[in-house]
Design an enzyme around this catalytic site. Structure first.
Site, PDB file in Angstrom:
ATOM      1  N   LYS A  51      49.119  -9.182 -15.969  1.00 19.97           N
ATOM      2  CA  LYS A  51      47.663  -8.976 -16.043  1.00 19.97           C
ATOM      3  C   LYS A  51      46.932 -10.119 -15.348  1.00 19.97           C
ATOM      4  CE  LYS A  51      47.633 -11.058 -20.654  1.00 19.97           C
ATOM      5  NZ  LYS A  51      47.612 -10.761 -22.085  1.00 19.97           N
ATOM      6  N   TYR A  98      28.727 -37.940 -11.096  1.00 22.08           N
ATOM      7  CA  TYR A  98      27.575 -37.519 -11.915  1.00 22.08           C
ATOM      8  C   TYR A  98      27.612 -38.149 -13.304  1.00 22.08           C
ATOM      9  CZ  TYR A  98      26.266 -33.867  -8.571  1.00 22.08           C
ATOM     10  OH  TYR A  98      25.861 -33.174  -7.466  1.00 22.08           O
TER      11      TYR A  98
HETATM   12  C1  LIG Z   1      48.932 -11.113 -22.500  1.00 17.50           C
HETATM   13  C2  LIG Z   1      49.783 -10.350 -23.389  1.00 17.50           C
HETATM   14  C3  LIG Z   1      51.139 -10.673 -23.510  1.00 17.50           C
HETATM   15  C4  LIG Z   1      51.748 -11.865 -22.819  1.00 17.50           C
HETATM   16  O1  LIG Z   1      51.337 -13.045 -23.474  1.00 17.50           O
HETATM   17  P1  LIG Z   1      51.890 -14.475 -23.043  1.00 17.50           P
HETATM   18  O2  LIG Z   1      51.430 -15.380 -24.127  1.00 17.50           O
HETATM   19  O3  LIG Z   1      51.283 -14.798 -21.728  1.00 17.50           O
HETATM   20  O4  LIG Z   1      53.361 -14.349 -22.963  1.00 17.50           O
HETATM   21  C5  LIG Z   1      51.933  -9.884 -24.324  1.00 17.50           C
HETATM   22  N1  LIG Z   1      51.397  -8.823 -24.979  1.00 17.50           N
HETATM   23  C6  LIG Z   1      50.110  -8.487 -24.895  1.00 17.50           C
HETATM   24  C7  LIG Z   1      49.606  -7.322 -25.655  1.00 17.50           C
HETATM   25  C8  LIG Z   1      49.258  -9.239 -24.109  1.00 17.50           C
HETATM   26  O5  LIG Z   1      47.963  -8.908 -24.014  1.00 17.50           O
END
Ligand SMILES: *Cc1c(COP(=O)(O)O)cnc(C)c1O
Length: 398
Positions: free
Chosen positions: A40, A288
């Protein structure tokens, strides 16, 4: 010439990390869990294209954006694809059908969209999600079994294909008791229901034996995975799917265990160059707000990277960074396009010197994230579109 900053992506490191994860998943009762490689958010900022080729050894790909799912099919990925949040609206069901996507069903509205929509050409495989304590997505324990039965009716009607059972841990990285309590709820509520199981993200996947505890009381699925096209003999099929994400990119899901200690390699290196070097007298304010003053005469360098590139503005003075291969620290506040570094330890540094903000040859993304009060996930996903990506193909690596 382009501005001297780039994010270098090494697909070979992605593949390496997948192998590390797969080798840590020990087979139980002759069954090795299958791996959904979570890609994702444009593969956590690494790019879908690199991920699809590097994760050829995964059993499936998981994401939540339908466009990313379609892109995977267009790139030639023929295996399972899971939408982790399922379909969002009725029109998405046609996309599930056309591109053979597995959906997640976490609320009754999603069941309704399937029941009321046009009949799919092929039944749609789905994981039915139970909320065991994350309080985010999923049917409550009280409503899960009736939702599952409703899904079974949709299966009989030819709308849904294989069904699986899924949940998500809130504290797999830091609290075994809470995780066990979630598992107990999962096992109790899903007992006797058919289909494969999926419970573990990276933290759960890298916790030895955890995946195998899911469904332990209920026995394992006899029907195998949710993929009808799968030609694996029934007996050899795993009935569990793990869902690792962050570890595949070479960052750690644990605050107290580094990615390096887990055997993982950073797949993204954010590097830039010095665009200015200057000597400043004691007491001089830098950047800054002058939040840093030179305690003594010192040399500082200015790096062509700022928060508009995705480097965290909240990184404190003292955040690790590497210049010409020497580890040093940032000084002062991060600007939009620049940040300053202490060059006292790097006398040879000059304009054009290479700076590694994180990744190979520099601090880990997790170290930088910790200095900014966040997690590696956020930094990897937030590298800005204006930062050019350089993909180092496998032939160029070793
Ligand atoms: C993002 C996600 C994962 C993976 O999580 P990580 O902590 O990056 O391994 C697994 N399951 C679901 C439902 C997620 O949304």
């Amino acid at each position: 010439m382009p501005r001297p900053i780039s994010a270098t992506i090494r697909p070979a490191s992605l593949s390496h990390n997948l192998k590390v994860v797969q080798s840590q998943l020990q087979a139980r009762q002759g069954m090795q869990p299958r791996v959904w490689a979570v890609i994702k958010a444009r593969a956590y900022g690494h790019g879908i294209e690199s991920a699809v080729s590097a994760f050829a050894g995964a059993d499936g790909l998981a994401m939540l954006d339908l466009e990313e799912a379609v892109q995977c099919r267009e790139l030639g990925w023929a295996g399972p694809i899971l939408l982790l949040e399922g379909h969002f609206q009725a029109a998405d069901v046609a996309v599930l059908d056309e591109y053979r996507l597995h959906t997640t069903i976490h609320c009754s509205e999603q069941l309704e969209m399937l029941e009321r929509g046009a009949h799919p050409r092929r039944p749609i495989d789905a994981f039915i999600k139970l909320d065991t304590g994350m309080s985010r997505l999923g049917f409550t324990p009280a409503s899960y079994r009736s939702a599952f039965e409703r899904a079974l009716r949709a299966q009989q009607a030819g709308i849904l294909g294989r069904l699986g059972k899924m949940t998500h841990f809130a504290r797999a990285d830091d609290d075994a008791d809470v995780t066990q309590a979630q598992l107990d709820v999962f096992n109790q509520i899903t007992q006797g229901l058919p289909g494969p199981i999926s419970v573990c993200n990276s933290a759960g996947t890298l916790t030895p034996g955890l995946w195998a505890k899911a469904g332990a009381a209920a026995g394992t699925d006899s029907g195998g995975g949710p993929t009808r096209e799968d030609k694996t003999p029934m007996a050899a099929r795993a009935s569990h799917w793990v869902r690792p994400g962050i570890c595949l990119y070479g960052a750690s899901p644990f605050a107290q265990r580094s990615a390096h200690a887990l055997g993982l390699r950073p797949a993204m290196t954010l590097s830039a160059s010095l665009i200015s070097v200057r000597d400043i007298p004691a007491g001089t304010g830098v950047g800054y707000g002058h939040i840093f003053h030179a305690p003594a005469p010192m040399r500082i360098g200015v790096v062509a990277c700022g928060y508009a590139d995705g480097y965290p503005r909240h990184a404190v003075s003292g955040t690790p960074i590497t210049v010409d291969g020497v580890r040093t620290v940032t000084v002062g506040r991060v600007s939009m396009d620049m940040l300053a570094v202490d060059l006292d330890a790097v006398p040879q540094a000059r304009v054009g010197s290479t700076v590694v903000l994180w990744g190979e040859g520099g601090p880990s993304v997790d170290e930088v994230a910790a200095a900014a009060g966040t997690i590696g996930y956020e930094l990897l996903c937030a590298v800005a579109p204006r930062v050019p990506r350089t993909i180092i193909s496998t032939e160029d690596t070793q």
